[in-house]
Scaffold this motif. Structure first.
Motif, PDB file in Angstrom:
ATOM      1  N   LEU A 174      14.890  82.161 -35.994  1.00 41.29           N
ATOM      2  CA  LEU A 174      13.425  82.271 -36.011  1.00 41.29           C
ATOM      3  C   LEU A 174      12.993  83.645 -36.518  1.00 41.29           C
ATOM      4  O   LEU A 174      12.045  83.757 -37.297  1.00 41.29           O
ATOM      5  CB  LEU A 174      12.866  82.057 -34.605  1.00 41.29           C
ATOM      6  CG  LEU A 174      12.518  80.619 -34.219  1.00 41.29           C
ATOM      7  CD1 LEU A 174      11.951  80.579 -32.804  1.00 41.29           C
ATOM      8  CD2 LEU A 174      11.506  80.029 -35.206  1.00 41.29           C
ATOM      9  N   ARG A 176      13.281  83.740 -40.178  1.00 42.04           N
ATOM     10  CA  ARG A 176      12.184  82.988 -40.797  1.00 42.04           C
ATOM     11  C   ARG A 176      10.904  83.814 -40.766  1.00 42.04           C
ATOM     12  O   ARG A 176      10.161  83.869 -41.740  1.00 42.04           O
ATOM     13  CB  ARG A 176      11.995  81.660 -40.043  1.00 42.04           C
ATOM     14  CG  ARG A 176      11.428  80.549 -40.916  1.00 42.04           C
ATOM     15  CD  ARG A 176      11.851  79.190 -40.387  1.00 42.04           C
ATOM     16  NE  ARG A 176      13.285  79.051 -40.292  1.00 42.04           N
ATOM     17  CZ  ARG A 176      13.909  78.258 -39.417  1.00 42.04           C
ATOM     18  NH1 ARG A 176      13.221  77.567 -38.540  1.00 42.04           N
ATOM     19  NH2 ARG A 176      15.222  78.180 -39.411  1.00 42.04           N
ATOM     20  N   GLU A 177      10.671  84.486 -39.616  1.00 40.40           N
ATOM     21  CA  GLU A 177       9.457  85.288 -39.468  1.00 40.40           C
ATOM     22  C   GLU A 177       9.452  86.463 -40.458  1.00 40.40           C
ATOM     23  O   GLU A 177       8.433  86.759 -41.068  1.00 40.40           O
ATOM     24  CB  GLU A 177       9.352  85.790 -38.026  1.00 40.40           C
ATOM     25  CG  GLU A 177       8.041  86.498 -37.742  1.00 40.40           C
ATOM     26  CD  GLU A 177       7.879  86.866 -36.283  1.00 40.40           C
ATOM     27  OE1 GLU A 177       8.349  86.114 -35.400  1.00 40.40           O
ATOM     28  OE2 GLU A 177       7.279  87.934 -36.026  1.00 40.40           O
TER      29      GLU A 177
END
Ligand SMILES: O=P(O)(O)O[C@H]1O[C@H](CO)[C@@H](O)[C@H]1O
Ligand SMILES: O=c1cc[nH]c(=O)[nH]1
Length: 297
Positions: free
Chosen positions: A176, A179-180
């Motif tokens: 995550l 992705r961020e």
């Protein structure tokens, strides 16, 4: 103390010398020096780990972020150690024996310092399989050269096998963060840990080679089939020892080249340096978010 430590790390007597770190319980106040540590980040090179400590100090807005961090293990040149608030940044050298020794001493250090809820993360480099160079791989499973999730070590003349399971929740959290950030490709995959950089990683360009390009390609294709996306030299021990010590652990490595395309690291120094910073940026964001969630920053 930390979950499971007293059973696993059996320390006799009153004093303990952490020889390769040039630290000890009778020479240093380990609880005062390290009691606040929540993250231990490790990687092969001492320069990378110093740069990471500086980066983390800035990332966490620590007052002395601009200053050169002192090497806590200055009494030895085996390993280097830097601290940025709750983040310890330690070099481990190349390969299984080297990281094994420093992890024994780091786990004892955390025990002596009475640290709790510590997460250990390797920020490393690796060779990719079928990935664009510069891709960051978050390790799902650490596997050996036969693609098995097992770390085998000779103890008392017998092979002792230990499991290498990593925390799936931590893998998801790190993905995550990748992705961020969205500055580079981040994927999950199995990481093959070998005892050698050359023949052990199916390279044709070592001093010796006993197989053909075709044998190499067949082996790497089998590795890919088994879910292997990158190859490095420490993931098995990190996973096995942290599991034994009851610590959350993760391995985040950038791929410096695609092994299907070649063996030599011929990219420019600048490019390889910039690739090395990718796991640092990802793990930096992860640590900042964890600390924010716990109200520490
Ligand atoms: O860049 P580091 O963290 O050292 O990781 C990789 O690079 C080294 C080999 O060049 C091995 O230690 C391997 O695991
Ligand atoms: O191919 C590579 C690159 C970095 N580190 C390794 O162990 N292998």
């Amino acid at each position: 103390g930390l979950c499971g430590f007293s059973e696993v790390i059996n320390i006799n007597g009153v004093s303990d010398v952490l020889y390769h770190l040039a630290l000890g319980t009778s020479t240093h106040d380990l609880p005062a020096m390290f009691g606040d540590v929540k993250f231990v980040c490790v990687g092969g090179s001492s320069r990378r780990m110093k740069a990471f400590a500086r980066f983390m100090a800035a990332e966490l807005g620590l007052p002395d972020a601009e200053a050169d961090p002192p090497n806590i293990c200055a009494g030895t040149d085996r390993y280097a150690m830097y601290k940025a608030g709750p983040v310890l940044s330690v070099s481990h050298g190349i390969g299984v024996p080297s990281i094994c020794v420093v992890l024994h001493e780091l786990l004892k250090l955390l025990h002596h310092a009475r640290c709790t809820d510590v997460t250990v993360i390797r920020i490393g480099t690796s060779g990719g399989i079928g990935l664009e160079p510069g891709t960051v791989v978050v390790t799902q499973q650490a596997v050996d050269g036969a693609f098995q999730p097992r770390f085998e070590q000779m103890i008392l003349g017998r092979p002792v096998v230990r499991g290498t399971e990593l925390d799936g929740g931590l893998v998801a959290e790190l993905l995550l963060c990748g992705r961020e950030l969205s500055q580079f490709e981040t994927v999950a995959g199995n990481t093959m840990c070998t005892m050698d950089f050359y023949e052990g990683q199916a390279r044709l360009d070592g001093a010796f080679c006993c197989f053909s390009e075709r044998d190499k390609q067949e082996y790497l294709a089998r590795a890919y089939e088994a879910g292997v996306r990158n190859i490095e030299m420490e993931a098995l021990v990190l996973a096995a020892m942290c599991k034994l010590g009851g610590l959350q652990a993760a391995v985040v490595c950038v791929t410096l080249l695609d092994r299907l395309q070649g063996d030599q690291l011929s990219g420019s120094h600048e490019l390889l340096e910039s690739f090395q910073q990718r796991p640092q940026r990802l793990v930096g964001l992860f640590i900042r978010k964890r600390l924010q969630a716990s109200g520490s920053v």
